[in-house]
Design an enzyme around this catalytic site. Structure first.
Site, short mmCIF file in Angstrom:
data_model
loop_
_atom_site.label_atom_id
_atom_site.label_comp_id
_atom_site.label_asym_id
_atom_site.label_seq_id
_atom_site.Cartn_x
_atom_site.Cartn_y
_atom_site.Cartn_z
N GLU A 147 0.82 -1.21 0.00
CA GLU A 147 0.00 0.00 0.00
C GLU A 147 0.85 1.26 0.00
OE1 GLU A 147 -3.06 1.63 -0.82
OE2 GLU A 147 -3.90 0.03 0.41
N VAL A 150 2.27 3.14 -3.41
CA VAL A 150 1.47 3.75 -4.47
C VAL A 150 1.10 5.20 -4.17
CG1 VAL A 150 -0.64 3.55 -5.85
CG2 VAL A 150 0.61 1.50 -5.17
N GLY A 205 12.74 20.70 0.39
CA GLY A 205 12.82 19.27 0.63
C GLY A 205 11.76 18.45 -0.07
N LYS A 223 3.97 3.81 -10.03
CA LYS A 223 2.75 3.68 -9.23
C LYS A 223 1.54 3.33 -10.09
CE LYS A 223 4.57 7.10 -5.99
NZ LYS A 223 4.49 8.51 -5.52
#
Length: 453
Positions: A147, A150, A205, A223
């Site tokens: 999980e 993605v 960042g 993904k």
């Protein structure tokens, strides 16, 4: 400072066997790994109640053992050898959060060969080696859960597997890369060009020093490959995905899209067609009033169109230590609940449509059927109708045509929104358009997605 894994794990196993603790070995203790440890420790009681048993991190592989010890303390066995975690008899499930596609493949396959379940947030690993990994997992009857690979905090894999299990999925479309969404938001909101928006993302960042995987669309394509496998029961086809990033996107097109009532998003689209599945990542125009157009900054969103549920949308953070940890631990809870049941249900159901080869094919670029945006530089403003007429000659339906707002240092620009047309037909029309005398330069084209039911 830290326990030796060979000496310390066996007593722990005997001590906790009665309560059937799920014993976790983790490879990597960086951003995601440290977040996973923190959330497991902080919410230990709630997690155990939901899982039906305790989940305990018992072993970690890390390059820097001193740093790892400062994070996990003395209760967790440490090793510099990731393969030791992958094969240790007192580890039930291996969490791989080190990243990469080379050594990580070996660790994961070794864990599976030793009968261990695997949880990973490594989308590149699965996009490149997923077919091999899932086949091995099915052979050994273990679970591979991902999980966190993605959409980070969005439980989209669980939604496709469970919440939408009764449905035939028509399409999945998502903003699934936070870095590019941040850059596009800055280009729109502050009028920055791509380079300036990328520099700001790096300073804050949101983007790596080498942002290539993000800005070239590769991360989103990894993904999307996993989403498509779950949505359509097709093999992992990353190599066949049509991938276009945002590096060539100009600020003028972001502004022109706004003028036409649209916003530009880097969208991953997997759409079922009669001849196969579209599998593509590219910057597209989305109507400014659409919910997907309101997804800003580093946030992610995924929309699914299915036959029974209709349109559903899932929104959440696209990056972050504990955000990713949330997904990793959700997978661990699933493993704790489902250990011993049919593990084939927890890998993409490859080959389920083996009798219908069209369902497994990736639609070629030329056959993708969408609406389009064109920006055509012209020598004079009175040539707008000539552009529309030329497109009509090539059977390209024109829905809207306008002149772009004037910009310093730029001549007149004709903006066109087309109706749905095959990419191959549009390519021929644009090639002919570029040769016309009234056209003053290169023609820019982008796809338009309505994301309607």
């Amino acid at each position: 400072m830290y326990r030796d894994p060979v000496e310390s794990l066996e007593p722990l196993h005997h001590r906790q066997a009665a309560i059937r603790t799920l014993r976790v070995g983790m490879i990597g203790i960086g951003t995601v790994g440290s977040g996973t440890f923190r959330v497991l420790a902080r919410n230990r009681a709630d997690i155990a109640a939901r899982a039906g048993r305790s989940i305990e991190l018992v072993m970690v592989a890390a390059r820097d053992l001193e740093r790892a010890a400062s994070i996990v303390g003395e209760s967790v066995a440490l090793t510099a050898d990731a393969m030791q975690v992958a094969t240790h008899p007192d580890v039930d499930v291996v969490v791989e959060v080190a990243g990469g596609t080379g050594p990580a493949r070996d660790w994961v396959l070794a864990a599976i060969a030793h009968g261990k379940h695997v949880v990973t947030a490594n989308k590149a690993l699965l996009a490149v080696h997923g077919a091999e990994i899932f086949a091995a997992a099915r052979e050994k009857g273990v679970i591979v859960a991902y999980e966190g690979a993605v959409a980070v905090s969005i439980p989209i894999i669980k939604a496709l597997r469970e919440g939408l299990a009764a449905n035939r999925i028509e399409w999945v479309a998502g903003i699934i890369n936070g870095t590019t969404n941040f850059i596009l938001s800055k280009m729109r909101d502050e009028g920055l060009d791509f380079a300036a928006a990328l520099a700001q993302a790096q300073a804050l960042g949101y983007a790596e020093a080498d942002p290539s995987f993000d800005i070239e669309g590769i991360d989103a394509a990894h993904k999307l490959t996993l989403l498509a496998a779950n949505a359509f029961g097709m093999p992992l086809r990353f190599a066949d995905a049509q991938v276009e990033g945002i590096t060539a996107l100009q600020g003028v097109d972001v502004a022109c899209a706004e003028q036409l009532g649209h916003r530009i998003k880097l969208l991953g689209v997997a759409r079922r067609q009669a001849t196969g599945v579209e599998l593509r990542v590219q910057p597209v125009l989305v109507p400014a009033t659409h919910l997907m157009a309101q997804v800003n900054g580093s946030m992610n969103a995924v929309m699914v169109k299915s036959d029974a549920a209709g349109l559903t949308m899932y929104y959440g953070a696209g990056a972050g230590s504990e955000q990713t940890a949330s997904a990793v631990i959700a997978d661990l809870v699933d493993v704790a609940r489902l250990d011993g049941v049919n593990a084939a249900q927890h890998v993409p159901h490859l080959g389920v449509h083996a009798h219908a080869t069209n369902a497994l094919a990736v639609v070629p670029r030329a056959a993708v059927h969408t609406s389009h945006y064109l920006r055509v530089p012209v020598h004079a403003v009175n040539q707008i109708q000539a552009i529309a007429a030329n497109l009509a000659e090539w059977k390209v339906p024109v829905r809207q045509v306008a002149l772009a707002a004037e910009r310093p240092g730029m001549g007149p620009q004709v903006l066109v929104l087309t109706g749905p047309v095959e990419q191959g037909t549009l390519d021929l029309a644009v090639h002919a358009l570029r040769a016309r005398a009234e056209v003053a330069g290169a023609v820019t084209t982008l796809r338009v997605e309505s994301l309607e039911g």
